[in-house]
Design an enzyme around this catalytic site. Structure first.
Site, PDB file in Angstrom:
ATOM      1  N   SER A 187      49.485  53.245  48.902  1.00 29.05           N
ATOM      2  CA  SER A 187      50.360  52.162  48.763  1.00 29.05           C
ATOM      3  C   SER A 187      50.629  51.707  50.166  1.00 29.05           C
ATOM      4  O   SER A 187      50.435  52.001  51.140  1.00 29.05           O
ATOM      5  CB  SER A 187      51.507  52.406  47.808  1.00 29.05           C
ATOM      6  OG  SER A 187      52.489  53.227  48.932  1.00 29.05           O
ATOM      7  N   GLU A 293      43.215  47.167  44.831  1.00 30.42           N
ATOM      8  CA  GLU A 293      43.595  45.807  44.803  1.00 30.42           C
ATOM      9  C   GLU A 293      43.868  45.549  46.468  1.00 30.42           C
ATOM     10  O   GLU A 293      44.409  46.237  46.997  1.00 30.42           O
ATOM     11  CB  GLU A 293      44.934  45.507  44.070  1.00 30.42           C
ATOM     12  CG  GLU A 293      45.139  44.118  44.136  1.00 30.42           C
ATOM     13  CD  GLU A 293      46.230  43.400  45.147  1.00 30.42           C
ATOM     14  OE1 GLU A 293      45.710  42.755  46.049  1.00 30.42           O
ATOM     15  OE2 GLU A 293      47.429  43.664  44.897  1.00 30.42           O
ATOM     16  N   CYS A 329      50.003  39.682  48.576  1.00 29.70           N
ATOM     17  CA  CYS A 329      48.825  39.720  48.261  1.00 29.70           C
ATOM     18  C   CYS A 329      48.489  38.418  47.752  1.00 29.70           C
ATOM     19  O   CYS A 329      47.394  37.907  47.739  1.00 29.70           O
ATOM     20  CB  CYS A 329      48.472  40.686  47.444  1.00 29.70           C
ATOM     21  SG  CYS A 329      48.870  42.591  47.759  1.00 29.70           S
TER      22      CYS A 329
END
Length: 545
Positions: A187, A293, A329
């Protein structure tokens, strides 16, 4: 045991608390911030249900007061990762056989703990360790984390309910098994909720996990591990191994038991992981699932008809570009504006940006805190220097940076005459937004420029009143963003409402916050039971005339 078709509680999005002056939640959060800032915690590894010390430690510092050490975190090496893999493998069989409703109860309990007892601590840990304001911490560390847990349980239950048709005399079933191996969850620093989702989404589906949080988010990640322990998560299901990414990752990706990777972080890091998996492909027990991602160069694109909604457009640029110091992001980092709009929008943006307060997030009057660390500060400073040199770039607002007390960067708007300037195409991950101004009559051509100029395809937004212009943008930018917004900023996706993810250099687009992500953590088995199996070899067509 129970014999029942269990009904999972209907999920709902956790209400966002306002922390307004005089509110009880504000007072409680301020008390918690003061208490936690006055402590120096020790953060262990957590492997097989046991805390471990390694002798190697990492200092956890406040980005906005970088001399203040919040905690000393133990660092894992390759041997600790191997222990974590062994613990995950040892726990796997029992956890995979645990009925779904029993697994779900652990994570629903964790959601309730976050909504109550741990709400202030998880928010305070995120504010102190990651320099988020009270509002940004609330929507992330509390609300989105809770939403991921509640909705993923519901999505998992829905998946188990999807069963095939059965012909007469036959019963067909789908068994939703976990992957054949452990999941490696990695993460980032910028969202505590991602550190909640990445290890727990696979675990909800019966997988066991080796979890490495970003070194700059260990404080909040450990706070959530404490929540999971109190919620009753069995030993070995999620193993916590903070450490250097290269060292931890090398050991995890070398294991034949690797079943999948759940990753959020930089495009370069994910590319490196994918390459390593490809090089090791012959040694794995199964083809690992790769879910990532990664980066973004997210945009706001305005049509000339947006001139009737200047306040909304200006607010979207400022909030979308500068909330949490542009370190989302999804943050807006490039803007395309027609000449007619720019002429009247420019002074409005300059005024709004000048009013933004930057400083210690414990002061609730501040809109922005500090960028995450010195490396980030140095990176954005290099782009500020590039803008100061002039040429194709001119600073419209901001441009200052100061690291004496904290890693503070003023919100900065830069106008570029070249749509392929580095500030318009490279991911910077800081409060720096590039603006390209185009002739009103080159709307279509500039849409195509927006689509093709950056390698990423995560989020984007169109501002317009003209419905034909909106339809054109939605068509031309169909592959430019996995999350597309009409007359809104490109940040703030809500679990269960706007599943999140993008493609191209932005990742595998497996849509966190939806059932699509959970599908990646199961390996389905089809079962057919025949009640009256055939007893003769021949078929009727073989009979004599």
């Amino acid at each position: 045991m129970i014999e029942a078709n269990v009904r999972i509680p209907t999920p709902f999005n956790e209400p966002v608390l306002a922390y307004a002056p005089g509110s009880p939640e504000r007072a409680h959060l301020k008390e918690t911030l003061q208490r936690m800032a006055g402590e120096r915690r020790e953060i262990p590894l957590f492997i097989g249900g046991k805390e471990m010390r390694t002798g190697r430690t990492l200092e956890v510092r406040m980005p906005h007061r970088h001399r203040h050490v919040l905690a000393l975190a133990q660092e894992a090496d390759g041997a600790h990762v191997e222990q974590a893999i062994a613990a995950a493998q040892a726990a796997r069989a029992h956890w995979a056989r645990t009925p779904f409703h029993q697994r779900a109860a652990v994570f629903l309990k964790a959601a309730e703990l976050l909504a109550t007892k741990y709400r202030a601590p998880i928010n305070a840990a995120t504010m102190l360790g990651q320099s988020k304001t009270a509002h940004q911490a609330e929507i992330d560390a509390a609300c989105e984390s809770i939403d991921f847990l509640r909705f993923n349980v519901a999505f998992g239950h829905e998946l188990h309910s999807q069963q095939p048709l059965s012909a007469p005399g036959i019963w067909n079933m789908t068994d939703y098994r976990p992957l054949d191996g452990f999941v490696f969850a990695v993460s980032p620093f910028n969202f505590t909720s991602i550190g909640v989702n990445l290890p727990t989404a696979p675990a909800i589906m019966g997988n066991t996990v080796v979890y490495k949080p970003a070194s700059t988010a260990i404080y909040s990640a450990w706070t959530f591990m404490e929540v999971l322990r109190e919620a009753g998560l069995p030993e070995g299901v999620i193993n916590f191994v903070p450490g250097k990414g290269s060292e931890v990752g090398r050991a995890a990706l070398a294991s034949p038991a690797l079943g999948g990777i759940h990753f959020t972080g930089s495009t370069g890091t994910f590319n490196g992981m994918w390459k390593t998996v490809a090089e090791n492909i012959g040694r794995y027990r199964q083809y690992p699932r790769l879910v990532g991602e990664t980066g973004g160069k997210d945009f706001i694109f305005a049509h000339a008809s947006a001139i009737d909604d200047l306040d909304a457009l200006a607010t979207a640029i400022v909030r979308g570009g500068f909330e949490y110091q542009g370190q989302k992001c999804s943050a807006c980092s490039r803007v395309y504006l027609p000449e007619s709009v720019w002429a009247v929008l420019k002074p409005r943006l300059q005024e709004m940006i000048a009013e933004i307060r930057v400083g210690d997030v414990a002061d609730f009057r501040n809109f922005m805190g500090a960028v995450i660390d010195e490396a980030s500060f140095a990176n954005v400073s290099s782009y500020l220097e590039l803008a100061r040199r002039g040429g194709e770039a001119s600073i419209v607002a901001g441009g200052e940076a100061d690291k004496r007390e904290g890693f503070f960067v003023r919100p900065t708007l830069v106008q570029l005459s070249n749509p392929r300037h580095r500030i318009m195409v490279e991911e910077i991950f800081a409060p720096l937004v590039g603006v390209f101004v185009y002739p009103d009559n080159r709307y279509l051509e500039t849409l195509r420029e927006c689509d093709q100029s950056a390698a990423y395809a995560l989020t984007g937004a169109i501002f317009a009143r003209d419905r034909k212009a909106i339809a054109t943008a939605m068509d031309e930018l169909r592959f430019a963003a996995g999350n597309f917004y009409v007359n809104d900023k490109p940040t703030g996706a809500v679990v269960g409402q706007q599943p999140f993810g993008g493609s191209r250099a932005s990742g595998t687009n497996d849509k966190a916050g939806s059932a699509l992500n959970l599908v990646r953590w199961i390996s389905a088995r089809t079962i057919k039971e025949t009640f009256t199996p055939p007893t003769k070899v021949g078929y009727p067509f073989m009979g004599a005339e």
